[in-house]
Scaffold this motif. Structure first.
Motif, mmCIF file in Angstrom:
data_model
loop_
_atom_site.group_PDB
_atom_site.id
_atom_site.type_symbol
_atom_site.label_atom_id
_atom_site.label_comp_id
_atom_site.label_asym_id
_atom_site.label_seq_id
_atom_site.Cartn_x
_atom_site.Cartn_y
_atom_site.Cartn_z
ATOM 1 N N ASP A 68 85.932 44.171 19.088
ATOM 2 C CA ASP A 68 84.726 44.394 18.299
ATOM 3 C C ASP A 68 84.519 43.252 17.324
ATOM 4 O O ASP A 68 85.424 42.458 17.052
ATOM 5 N N THR A 88 80.546 47.347 18.918
ATOM 6 C CA THR A 88 79.086 47.336 18.784
ATOM 7 C C THR A 88 78.640 46.143 17.944
ATOM 8 O O THR A 88 79.304 45.796 16.976
ATOM 9 N N GLY A 89 77.536 45.564 18.312
ATOM 10 C CA GLY A 89 76.992 44.424 17.567
ATOM 11 C C GLY A 89 76.740 43.268 18.531
ATOM 12 O O GLY A 89 77.085 43.318 19.707
ATOM 13 N N ALA A 93 77.407 51.279 13.184
ATOM 14 C CA ALA A 93 78.286 51.995 14.118
ATOM 15 C C ALA A 93 79.684 52.229 13.553
ATOM 16 O O ALA A 93 80.599 52.615 14.276
ATOM 17 N N GLY A 106 77.587 46.839 9.649
ATOM 18 C CA GLY A 106 76.289 46.189 9.469
ATOM 19 C C GLY A 106 75.303 46.644 10.529
ATOM 20 O O GLY A 106 74.105 46.728 10.310
ATOM 21 N N GLY A 107 75.890 47.005 11.699
ATOM 22 C CA GLY A 107 75.039 47.492 12.781
ATOM 23 C C GLY A 107 74.985 49.010 12.868
ATOM 24 O O GLY A 107 74.507 49.572 13.841
ATOM 25 N N ALA A 142 82.812 41.984 13.454
ATOM 26 C CA ALA A 142 82.931 42.432 12.060
ATOM 27 C C ALA A 142 81.877 41.702 11.241
ATOM 28 O O ALA A 142 81.376 40.653 11.637
ATOM 29 N N LYS A 150 81.679 34.645 9.221
ATOM 30 C CA LYS A 150 82.092 35.972 8.737
ATOM 31 C C LYS A 150 83.317 35.891 7.822
ATOM 32 O O LYS A 150 83.702 36.889 7.221
ATOM 33 N N THR A 155 78.027 40.295 18.707
ATOM 34 C CA THR A 155 79.197 39.575 19.232
ATOM 35 C C THR A 155 79.913 40.425 20.271
ATOM 36 O O THR A 155 80.229 39.964 21.367
#
Ligand SMILES: O=C[C@H](O)[C@H](O)[C@H](O)COP(=O)(O)O
Length: 238
Positions: A93, A36-37, A111, A108-109, A95, A133, A39
């Motif tokens: 995913d 999720t996010g 999830a 941060g999102g 980060a 990041k 990226t």
């Protein structure tokens, strides 16, 4: 203008690393965890694109959030849950932060809870980040999210703040949109699981590498101490 150009180039980097992760690690006939996010959304997009073109077949995907589930459904990606498919070949995913030992901050999102459950079931976990990041120590650059139940949440926040390993860190209840840690509302942000999120703001003097004990003390979330020797974890960045 420059910030728009920078955002466009950052999105281009995210797209490159998201597409490459799928091209390099997702094969036909595999079970994959979809992160999720912003990226991870590019990786989901790439899976949908390759299913549509026929380059990928017989994929089963496990989404890590409602919004990833909705994106995948829109792309025609066959979905399942861990209840029927808990042996994942790969998970991809993003980060929020990555330290030199490949410990991650995620959430941060909003999830983090489902991500952690899904991604721990994957034989290989591909983390896709742009170089913004990368950090020397988790925490000072990005508040560390912890998911907590709404029941007596102020008491829980006091308990978290009292953890010796977190001395000097300020727990802040996430308000507004759960998909970011900005204060964009007056009500507590609600996760896909109906919980709250506390963002742990720590000082530059206290990178949260020492926080593993916090997680061990019944922390519900916090830094992901995935060590370099964790053969499952591969971290690609541009
Ligand atoms: O809760 C959301 C996830 O942990 C995201 O992977 C993380 O926040 C990074 O998101 P983005 O790729 O949008 O920076």
């Amino acid at each position: 203008m420059r910030s728009v150009a920078r955002r466009a180039s950052q999105d281009e980097l995210k797209k490159q690393v998201g597409f490459k992760a799928v091209d390099d690690y997702v094969k036909s006939g595999t079970v994959i965890g979809l992160g999720t996010g912003s990226t991870a959304a590019f990786a989901v997009e790439r899976v949908g694109e390759k299913l549509k073109s026929g380059e990928l077949k017989d994929i089963i995907a496990i989404p890590t959030s409602i919004r990833t589930k909705e994106q995948a459904e829109g792309l025609g990606i066959p979905l399942a849950t861990l209840d029927t498919h808990s042996d994942l070949d790969v998970a991809i995913d993003g980060a929020d932060e990555v330290d030199p030992a490949l410990n991650l901050v995620k959430g941060g999102g909003g999830a983090l809870f489902r991500e952690k459950i899904v991604e721990m079931c994957a034989k290989k976990f591909i983390v896709i980040v742009d170089e913004s990041k990368l950090c020397d120590g988790l925490g000072p650059g990005f508040p560390v999210p912890v998911e907590i139940v709404p029941f007596c949440h102020e008491h829980t926040m006091r308990q978290i703040a009292a953890l010796p390993a977190l001395a000097g860190c300020e727990p802040v209840l996430r308000l507004g949109n759960v998909a970011n840690n900005q204060k964009d509302g007056d009500e507590p942000a609600i996760t896909d699981n109906g919980n709250y999120i506390v963002d742990l703001k720590c000082s530059p003097q206290r990178p949260c590498g020492r926080w593993r004990t916090a997680q061990g003390d019944g922390g519900c979330g916090g830094p992901w101490p995935l060590h370099r020797h964790d053969h499952r974890l591969h971290c690609g960045w541009l």
